[in-house]
Every structure is written in structure tokens, then in C-alpha cells.
Design a protein around this motif. Structure first.
Motif, short mmCIF file in Angstrom:
data_model
loop_
_atom_site.label_atom_id
_atom_site.label_comp_id
_atom_site.label_asym_id
_atom_site.label_seq_id
_atom_site.Cartn_x
_atom_site.Cartn_y
_atom_site.Cartn_z
N ARG A 1 0.83 -1.21 0.00
CA ARG A 1 0.00 0.00 0.00
C ARG A 1 0.87 1.27 0.00
NH1 ARG A 1 -1.33 4.25 0.43
NH2 ARG A 1 -3.17 5.22 1.33
N TYR B 1 -10.31 4.90 14.99
CA TYR B 1 -10.99 3.91 14.16
C TYR B 1 -12.47 4.24 14.07
CZ TYR B 1 -7.01 0.76 13.78
OH TYR B 1 -5.80 0.22 13.49
N ASP C 1 -13.89 -0.66 11.67
CA ASP C 1 -12.58 -1.27 11.43
C ASP C 1 -11.68 -0.38 10.58
OD1 ASP C 1 -13.28 -3.56 12.85
OD2 ASP C 1 -14.16 -4.52 11.07
N ALA C 2 -12.15 0.79 10.21
CA ALA C 2 -11.40 1.65 9.28
C ALA C 2 -10.58 2.68 10.04
CB ALA C 2 -12.36 2.34 8.32
N GLN D 1 -8.78 4.60 5.66
CA GLN D 1 -8.33 3.36 5.05
C GLN D 1 -9.54 2.41 5.04
OE1 GLN D 1 -5.07 3.12 4.04
NE2 GLN D 1 -5.59 1.21 2.96
N LEU D 2 -10.26 2.41 3.91
CA LEU D 2 -11.51 1.65 3.84
C LEU D 2 -11.29 0.15 3.86
CD1 LEU D 2 -13.42 3.82 1.23
CD2 LEU D 2 -13.70 3.80 3.72
N THR D 3 -10.28 -0.32 3.15
CA THR D 3 -9.89 -1.74 3.16
C THR D 3 -8.38 -1.79 3.25
OG1 THR D 3 -9.57 -2.03 0.77
CG2 THR D 3 -11.84 -2.19 1.61
N ASP D 4 -7.82 -3.02 3.26
CA ASP D 4 -6.37 -3.12 3.34
C ASP D 4 -5.70 -2.61 2.08
OD1 ASP D 4 -7.17 -5.15 1.70
OD2 ASP D 4 -5.93 -6.69 2.63
N ARG D 5 -6.47 -2.35 1.01
CA ARG D 5 -5.90 -1.87 -0.24
C ARG D 5 -6.42 -0.49 -0.65
NH1 ARG D 5 -3.28 -5.82 -3.21
NH2 ARG D 5 -3.57 -7.96 -2.48
N SER E 1 -7.84 3.36 0.06
CA SER E 1 -7.97 4.49 0.96
C SER E 1 -8.51 5.68 0.18
CB SER E 1 -6.60 4.86 1.57
OG SER E 1 -5.71 5.35 0.57
N TYR F 1 -5.48 2.82 -4.59
CA TYR F 1 -5.66 1.37 -4.48
C TYR F 1 -4.32 0.68 -4.69
CZ TYR F 1 -7.87 -3.20 -4.87
OH TYR F 1 -8.25 -4.50 -4.65
#
Length: 553
Positions: free
Chosen positions: A5, A167, A170-171, A230-234, A236, A298
Motif C-alpha cells: 500500500r 478507528y 474497522d477503518a 483506510q476503507l480496506t487493506d488496499r 484508501s 488502491y
């Protein structure tokens, strides 16, 4: 958060760690007695002595547009004798919440004499008689603005913002509010064509004094609110909204590295004939609010790369130009430009290089103009494409040096179309540049430029001493950029040697030069004089030598 990332950011950080060997890094962390509360106070003192190394070019010295800056100092004169202090304070609780404040102070003895120097027999325009020069400052002395920034003693607040990280479900979320900077995209050395163009005003004084300085280092902070999620691990997303507007800074007219005698905020009048001048009135500036942008990034496993998309709306920090009217002159700044951007970065690839590409499209951008519409107070507008590509290399050990850094960047721009005030566009084939071409400063449909930074290093030359030799060059390869950002045959360069002892004391010696191969033309009844408007015209004879010492505490 996956390591890919921030692959390019981490790779750039490796270069930053390496280069700290060539800068003072010590600071002071205060003991609070609480492991969750961290307080740092860092101070850097720098002294710089500069001497003019080049004689005057008569084409500049005899021209009323440039003579004041050229006549201030002779060859061999001290052009800067400056002391700077940078103080930075940060308080953080659990490293997630806190605030940061930084401030700068300075004094330059070389400008203790505030008299403006002029050439008594210069030329105001082709065909005009020579005559006594009228200075761009009332009374022939620097204005308070020029005196403050070039002489001092004075200072200013830089960063001043609060930050928090938390947070939302989870974001992870990070927020900042106050005076700070953000830098989007991958542009490094040629700011006029990067996705980050006009994301902050630039410190043009710092840029012209130290060629090769990375763009992010010359950003000036403005009051704004910004955040990232950071919406997902990939994936933002990020956004910013400005609550302040200030213009880009430049060396003021009549000072050694000014591009023209009436640049930019300091001068008070525009000389138009021997003994006669128009007053420079308040500029036409945007409101403080209205600049904003959003970004999404991404990350991919392929080549440890990521791709980002941007949308920004901004009022330009660089003036459209100097508008003149009956008895007045004033700078005008363009508003409401839209930027669509796409960037890709990867690294390390290709034998260890980190690479980056920015592609952007500006809608309703300010174009080079020969005048202003009297109804709207605007010059020509148009839509332009901009491309920047660069690479960063951490060099391996060789028989010539122990390690080093190589940064290369190329830039390209293309004028898609002129959308407003076409008759004012100062471009080849347009009314605003009749019977002239790019050699006279006319904009072209395409522009290409290149910049290179090369810094070999020798580690532990003696106990505690590291030595480096920073070298840089920036060159306009082809064309004059329609929306600004470079001109054919314009160049600047720097060659230096630096030593850092005990990672705390830095001493450097540099030769710095500027030029443009297309600045002079033979004009009937005048002879060899300066025409056009290329970016490095005004300082093409200002090569100088800089000796600098700094330490941190």
C-alpha cells in the motif's frame, strides 16, 4: 495495512534516511515522565554566505525590466549573508493525538542597505530612447514587504495544526486541522506539471536559491482541514478543504535572484518611461475559501504498485500576469481551475528503482497572455494535458563512491484548446504573439523538460564524517509551456560538496547557475537587448557561490 500500500512511500523513505547523513538531524525529546506523552522540540540554525560569480550581461543590465536586480551587486560582492533559525515543536499523546507548531526566523546583512540600484541609461522597450531609470520602489528604497523577507530581522509561523487518529468501525481514520501541507501524486522535481500543481503556494525564494530542491520541500502551509480513511487493506480515500489562500512567493524585484524588477509583492510601481511609472495597486486575488480536492488510492501486489485518482478545484497561487490600465498596474490570479489526475507508482523495480507517473488534465487553466479582458479582468484560458514520469535509484557501492542517490524526471505538457479570450493567448500563431515565435517567448502547443539529481556519497571518510557531492540540473528541452512550467533552453544547475560531522554539523560549498539560450535578439535602434518572457531570462547572469553551515539542537 499491506506493505504494498505504501511501497513507494517506504522506498522514498529509504532515500530520506540516506540523505539525513547530509543534514543535521539532532533534536530534543523532553522527558514527561509519561510513556504515552511525547514532546519534541527541534531547532536548526543555518548560516549562508553567497558571492556573485558572474559579471553583468549588458542585455539585462541595460533593460528597465531587469536592471535593478542586476545592479544591486557586482561580481565578487556578497549577495547573501544570512542567518536562519527553524524551530519545530510537537506534542503527541499515544502517538495518535496532538499538535505541531513550527516557526522560522531570519536576518540577512547583505540587504541592510535598502537602496534600489538602477542603470541610468537603460532601455524601456525596443525603439524607445534610453534615459534615467525610474525604480520599481517609491523613493528608491525597498518596501516594508521586501525589507522584511530579504533583510529582517523577521520571522513567521509555518505549521500550526492539530491531528488525531482513530478507528471508525474497522477503518483507520486520520484528521488534521490548521496550517499544514498535503502533497498528492508522484511529481518530484518539476512542479509545474505534477498532479500536485497548485496544491499549495510555493516558496519560490527557496526554489531559486537551491536548484534541485524537491517540490514537497518548497510547499508553504495554509490553513485547511484534511483527512484520510483506510476503507480496506488496499483502498484508501482522502480529502482536503482550504480555509486560507496566499500567493506563491518569489524573490522580490530589486533583489539578487528576482526574475524581474516588478516581481512580485514588494515593488510599488511599474516604470514605463524615463521618470514615469504606474503605481502597482492591490492584486485581484481569490477568496480564502473554495480550494478543495479528493483522492482515492488502491494498492496492488503486482510490482508492489498502487494507482491513485484525483479531482481538485483550485484558485491559482501563481499570478496570471501583470495587468496594466490607465494609470495603474496590478497582478491578477486565476480562479476556478479544475484538475483531473491519475498516478501510478511502483517499487522497487528495474534493479531497485522506484518509479512514478502522474497524468493530469486541467480545465479552464490560466494560459500565457498578452493582456487582459477589460470586462472580466481575465487573460486567456484553456484545457491542458500534463505528464510527469520519474525514477529514484539507491546506488550500489562502486570504486568511485560508497553509495548514492539518483533521481530523474521528465515532464511533458500539451495544449488541448484555448477556451476563453483566444485573442489574448500569447502563443505561436495567435494574435497575442503576432509575427513572433517561441524564441521570443511565445507559448507552444507542446513542451518537454527534464531534471536530474545525482548525489554520490562517501561514508566515514574519517571517524564521524560523511561526505556527499549533490549535483542537479533542470533543462527545458523543447517548447514553451502554454500554462507555465518551463521554457525551451531555460536551465538551472547546482554542483556542490557537503560534509556532515557527527550527524549534526553540516558544511557545504556549492556553485549555482541559471541561464536561457534564447533571451537576446538584435532589435533595430536598440541593439542586443532582452525580449520575450522565458522563465530564467532575468537571472541568466546571476551565477553565484554559496557556503553554508548548519547545526541542530
Amino acid at each position: 495495512m499491506p506493505k504494498n500500500r505504501f511501497s513507494r512511500i517506504n522506498h522514498i523513505a529509504r532515500f530520506s534516511v540516506l540523505l539525513t547523513c547530509a543534514s543535521a538531524t539532532h533534536g530534543m525529546e523532553l522527558d514527561t515522565g509519561n510513556n504515552d506523552l511525547i514532546i519534541r522540540w527541534d531547532n536548526t540554525v543555518r548560516y549562508n554566505l553567497g558571492v556573485r560569480a558572474e559579471a553583468r550581461d549588458t542585455a539585462l543590465a541595460n533593460n528597465a525590466t531587469y536592471d535593478e536586480s542586476d545592479y544591486k551587486f557586482d561580481r565578487g560582492d556578497v549577495v547573501t549573508n544570512r542567518l536562519d533559525l527553524l524551530s519545530e515543536f510537537e506534542l503527541a499523546y499515544k502517538r495518535d493525538h496532538g499538535f505541531r507548531v513550527s516557526a522560522a526566523g531570519w536576518y540577512d546583512q547583505a540587504y541592510a542597505d535598502s537602496d534600489v540600484e538602477t542603470n541610468p541609461g537603460n532601455v524601456f522597450y525596443p525603439g524607445a530612447p534610453s534615459g534615467p531609470s525610474t525604480p520599481s520602489y517609491a523613493g528608491g528604497r525597498y518596501s516594508p514587504h521586501t525589507d522584511r523577507y530579504h533583510n529582517g530581522p523577521s520571522g513567521e509561523l509555518l505549521d500550526a495544526f492539530a491531528f488525531t487518529r482513530f478507528y471508525a468501525g474497522d477503518a483507520p481514520v486520520s484528521l488534521r486541522a490548521g496550517r499544514h501541507t498535503l502533497y498528492w501524486g508522484n511529481g518530484l522535481l518539476i512542479p509545474g506539471h505534477a498532479t500536485s500543481y497548485s496544491q499549495a503556494p510555493l516558496d519560490g525564494r527557496k526554489a531559486v536559491t537551491n536548484p534541485g530542491t524537491e517540490t514537497r520541500e518548497i510547499f508553504l502551509p495554509l490553513t485547511q482541514v484534511s483527512g484520510q480513511v483506510q476503507l480496506t487493506d488496499r483502498l484508501s480515500v482522502a480529502a482536503q478543504y482550504f480555509l486560507e489562500w496566499e500567493p506563491t512567493r518569489a524573490a522580490e524585484g530589486g533583489t539578487y535572484l528576482a526574475s524581474a524588477d516588478v516581481a512580485l509583492e514588494g515593488p510599488e510601481q511599474l516604470p514605463v518611461a524615463p521618470g514615469f511609472a504606474f503605481p502597482i495597486t492591490d492584486p485581484v486575488e481569490p477568496d480564502d475559501t473554495g480550494n478543495w480536492g479528493v483522492m482515492a488510492r488502491y494498492g496492488f501486489d503486482f510490482l508492489h504498485s498502487d494507482i491513485s485518482v484525483f479531482y481538485r478545484e483550485f484558485d491559482d497561487y501563481i499570478p496570471w500576469g501583470l495587468q496594466t490600465g490607465p494609470g495603474f498596474a496590478r497582478y491578477v490570479y486565476a480562479e476556478n481551475t479544475k484538475l483531473y489526475g491519475l498516478s501510478w507508482s511502483a517499487g522497487p523495480v528495474l534493479g531497485g528503482a522506484s518509479v512514478g507517473v502522474d497524468l493530469s488534465y486541467r480545465k479552464d487553466a490560466a494560459l500565457a497572455s498578452s493582456g487582459f479582458n477589460p470586462t472580466t479582468d481575465e487573460g486567456a484560458r484553456g484545457d491542458t494535458w500534463h505528464l510527469v514520469a520519474n525514477s529514484l535509484w539507491l546506488l550500489p557501492s562502486t570504486k568511485f563512491f560508497d553509495t548514492g542517490v539518483l533521481i530523474t524526471e521528465v515532464a511533458y505538457s500539451h495544449l488541448d484548446r484555448v477556451t476563453e479570450n483566444q485573442e489574448l493567448f500569447r502563443g505561436e500563431g495567435y494574435d497575442g504573439c503576432q509575427n513572433q515565435d517561441k524564441d521570443w517567448g511565445c507559448a507552444t502547443r507542446n513542451y518537454a523538460g527534464v531534471a536530474v539529481n545525482f548525489t554520490p556519497q562517501w561514508l566515514t571518510v574519517m571517524p564521524g564524517l560523511n561526505v556527499s557531492a549533490p549535483m542537479s540540473i533542470s533543462y527545458g528541452v523543447s517548447g514553451n509551456a502554454a500554462a507555465g512550467g518551463g521554457n525551451e533552453d531555460d536551465y538551472n544547475f547546482k554542483v556542490g560538496i557537503e560534509g556532515v560531522f557527527d550527524e549534526r554539523y553540516e558544511l557545504s560549498l556549492s556553485y549555482i547557475g541559471y541561464g536561457s539560450d534564447a533571451i537576446k535578439r538584435d532589435v533595430p535602434n536598440v541593439g542586443n537587448t532582452v525580449v520575450g518572457g522565458n522563465g530564467s531570462i532575468g537571472i541568466a547572469d546571476r551565477d553565484w557561490v554559496s557556503l553554508s553551515f548548519s547545526t541542530a539542537f
